[in-house]
Design an enzyme around this catalytic site. Structure first.
Site, PDB file in Angstrom:
ATOM      1  N   HIS A  60       7.286 -20.924   7.523  1.00  0.00           N
ATOM      2  CA  HIS A  60       8.065 -20.237   6.488  1.00  0.00           C
ATOM      3  C   HIS A  60       7.163 -19.617   5.417  1.00  0.00           C
ATOM      4  O   HIS A  60       7.613 -19.366   4.299  1.00  0.00           O
ATOM      5  CB  HIS A  60       9.003 -21.228   5.797  1.00  0.00           C
ATOM      6  CG  HIS A  60       9.971 -21.898   6.713  1.00  0.00           C
ATOM      7  ND1 HIS A  60      10.960 -21.213   7.360  1.00  0.00           N
ATOM      8  CD2 HIS A  60      10.105 -23.192   7.095  1.00  0.00           C
ATOM      9  CE1 HIS A  60      11.655 -22.063   8.110  1.00  0.00           C
ATOM     10  NE2 HIS A  60      11.155 -23.258   7.960  1.00  0.00           N
ATOM     11  N   HIS A 223      16.231 -21.423   9.802  1.00  0.00           N
ATOM     12  CA  HIS A 223      15.737 -21.635  11.164  1.00  0.00           C
ATOM     13  C   HIS A 223      16.657 -20.948  12.167  1.00  0.00           C
ATOM     14  O   HIS A 223      16.746 -21.337  13.318  1.00  0.00           O
ATOM     15  CB  HIS A 223      15.671 -23.121  11.502  1.00  0.00           C
ATOM     16  CG  HIS A 223      14.944 -23.922  10.482  1.00  0.00           C
ATOM     17  ND1 HIS A 223      15.594 -24.575   9.474  1.00  0.00           N
ATOM     18  CD2 HIS A 223      13.625 -24.132  10.303  1.00  0.00           C
ATOM     19  CE1 HIS A 223      14.691 -25.181   8.714  1.00  0.00           C
ATOM     20  NE2 HIS A 223      13.499 -24.922   9.188  1.00  0.00           N
TER      21      HIS A 223
END
Lengths: 337, 213
Positions: A60, A223
């Site tokens: 991320h 996600h």
């Protein structure tokens, strides 16, 4: 919808190590990579102040390695790609963040992050480390209904916690005060995201979820978790009009409120698009008599090359405005705009 | 023979589990990519490889020591929710057989029950939520109702497989799959499937080492 599957990496099993070594070599004045894989400040915070630590799955970036530094986190425990680190690594992170005034473990609410954080606190108890606490943070309104806020996921809007809690801890406040501030910012923040394309997992090389050409998913998690529903891709203005009312109603934000705005790039949006989106956000807030206290636009928490963005609002008050303006020196977050 | 397993038996078991998880890597990745991020097989295989190495290097491998070392590999090499839950399973089993030189039927039953209780306390999942509990809980029940170890491993393996298969019809209540809603129907839960593989391997290992057939 085509997704770029090939990433320029070396051996797949070395992705995390290679990334951390590269990151640390780029910002030696800000961070240091420890032998046990923690990202810590190059110059530790003065002793007698609360240490701030967070663990998270990697993939991320710049979250969370980019938010270690003065006015931000003391320590980040980067886990494997999209996988929370285990309890022993979190314990090591807690110890590394200790400056003698207690440590607050921040948890972005996902099942793995929470379970491993709980186990790490049990390890602390077993070792007799008492001045440690954790705060569970969430912001994504699409992941659970109003009234079930603690079931919501932690996503891009936690950025407001990182910035302002980081500044607060620098002032020498207590562990309990730090936790209370983190909860206050969490409870003042709401986020909703949109995804226009999927992305490829760096581990499997496969597309992470299916996204038909011409559609977008409102409420997409970091996600690729499924959100509130799919719509045909529309204009920037219409997209904000699909999102903003839900966000405003959820807190709710009211006439006369001041808000901070984050427009977070999930991966491959252009700044051009984000500025066009912000134009409508600013217009609609003004029409609702909500004042803009400040905006941040950029890629702060990504999901690989996913095309999409998160819109976060945080209700500002005088204390938060002061913390917003305080210095910060992370690799991906500097001072105030 | 084979009424109880000593520490060497547990070392062999962890090695067998390692081989089974390496072999199941692609299958588990495939199941996980439907609803998760597609790395369940990868991370489980890496953790059991580490566990097998650790178990082999223990100088005095009591059952509890082998299970404890395995839990550490699962917690720290695997990470994520699966690592926490699998790690908790082996950690609670280890605590349940503390100080035992070998583990007979009743100790196995107690250890598995403790493991299941730990997993449910940690993950908050109940049967029907489309998680590893859907394979683990029926396996533990089947194990507890058997009167000899061979029968217990056979019954548990069957129950775990059935439990895993049944997750295909379920809507998920936990983890990333929760956010897929009805789209989760039709997919077997990767964690339930890996628990089924674990119990099938236990049974096969038992047959190979101690079985009388």
């Amino acid at each position: 919808m085509s997704v770029r599957k090939h990433k320029l990496v070396n051996q797949r099993e070395n992705i995390l190590r290679d990334m951390l070594e590269g990151f640390a070599s780029a910002y030696p004045g800000i961070v240091r990579l420890t032998d046990d894989g923690l990202i810590v400040r190059a110059q530790p915070k003065a002793s007698g102040k609360v240490g701030l630590v967070i663990g998270n799955g990697s993939g991320h970036e710049p979250a969370m390695i980019g938010f270690v530094g003065e006015g931000l986190f003391d320590v980040n425990i980067p886990g494997a790609i999209f996988t929370a680190p285990g309890p022993e690594r979190i314990l090591a992170g807690i110890k590394a963040a200790d400056r003698g005034a207690g440590v607050l473990l921040c948890v972005s609410h996902h099942a793995g992050d929470l379970m491993n954080a709980e186990m790490a606190l049990e390890l602390c108890q077993a070792e007799g480390i008492e001045d440690v606490d954790m705060v569970v943070l969430y912001d994504d309104i699409s992941s659970a209904p109003k009234g079930s806020e603690p079931e919501r996921r932690g996503t891009a809007g936690l950025f407001f916690v990182w910035k302002m809690l980081g500044a607060f801890a620098e002032t020498g406040t207590s562990l309990a005060e730090c936790k209370a501030l983190a909860e206050h910012i969490r409870d003042s923040t709401r986020t909703l995201a949109v995804a226009l394309t999927s992305c490829a997992s760096p581990i499997t090389g496969e597309v992470m979820f299916d996204m038909p050409e011409g559609e977008m998913e409102i409420g997409m998690g970091v996600h690729g978790e499924v959100g509130m529903g799919r719509h045909a891709i529309t204009s920037a203005e219409a997209t904000i009009d699909l999102m903003l009312p839900s966000l405003l109603d959820d807190l709710p934000f009211r006439v006369g409120d001041e808000v901070f705005v984050l427009l977070n790039n999930s991966g491959s949006m252009t700044l051009m698009e984000l500025y066009i989106l912000h134009r409508t956000v600013a217009q609609r807030l003004s029409e609702s008599d909500i004042r803009l206290a400040g905006s941040w636009i950029g890629a702060y928490a990504t999901t690989q090359e996913m095309a999409g963005f998160a819109l976060s609002l945080c209700r500002a008050d005088e204390r938060l405005k002061g913390l917003w303006a305080a210095p910060a020196n992370g690799a991906f977050l500097k001072g105030v705009v | 023979m084979g009424a109880a397993w000593d520490g060497r038996g547990f070392v062999g078991l962890i090695q067998a589990l390692n081989e089974a998880m390496q072999a199941a890597k692609a299958e588990l990745n495939g199941l996980d990519s439907a609803l998760g991020d597609g790395d369940h097989g990868e991370s489980l295989a890496a953790a059991f490889a580490d566990a097998a190495e650790k178990a082999a290097s223990l100088s005095e491998p009591s059952p509890a020591a082998v299970l404890q070392a395995t839990s550490q590999s699962l917690l720290n090499r695997m990470g994520g929710a699966s690592g926490a839950l699998y790690g908790t399973l082996f950690l609670r089993m280890s605590l349940a057989v503390k100080d035992r030189p070998d583990v007979a039927l009743e100790d196995w039953q107690a250890a598995l029950s403790a493991g299941l209780a730990g997993v449910q306390a940690r993950g908050k999942a109940s049967p029907g939520d489309k998680t590893m509990v859907d394979a683990l809980a029926p396996a533990v029940v089947a194990f507890a109702s058997a009167t000899d170890l061979g029968g217990a491993f056979a019954a548990a393996a069957g129950a775990a497989q059935d439990g895993a298969a049944a997750t295909a019809a379920m809507v998920a209540k936990f983890g990333r799959a929760k956010f897929a809603g009805d789209r989760a129907i039709g997919h077997v839960d990767a964690g339930a499937r890996s628990v089924a593989i674990l119990f099938v391997t236990l049974h096969e290992f038992w047959e190979g080492q101690y079985g009388e057939g």
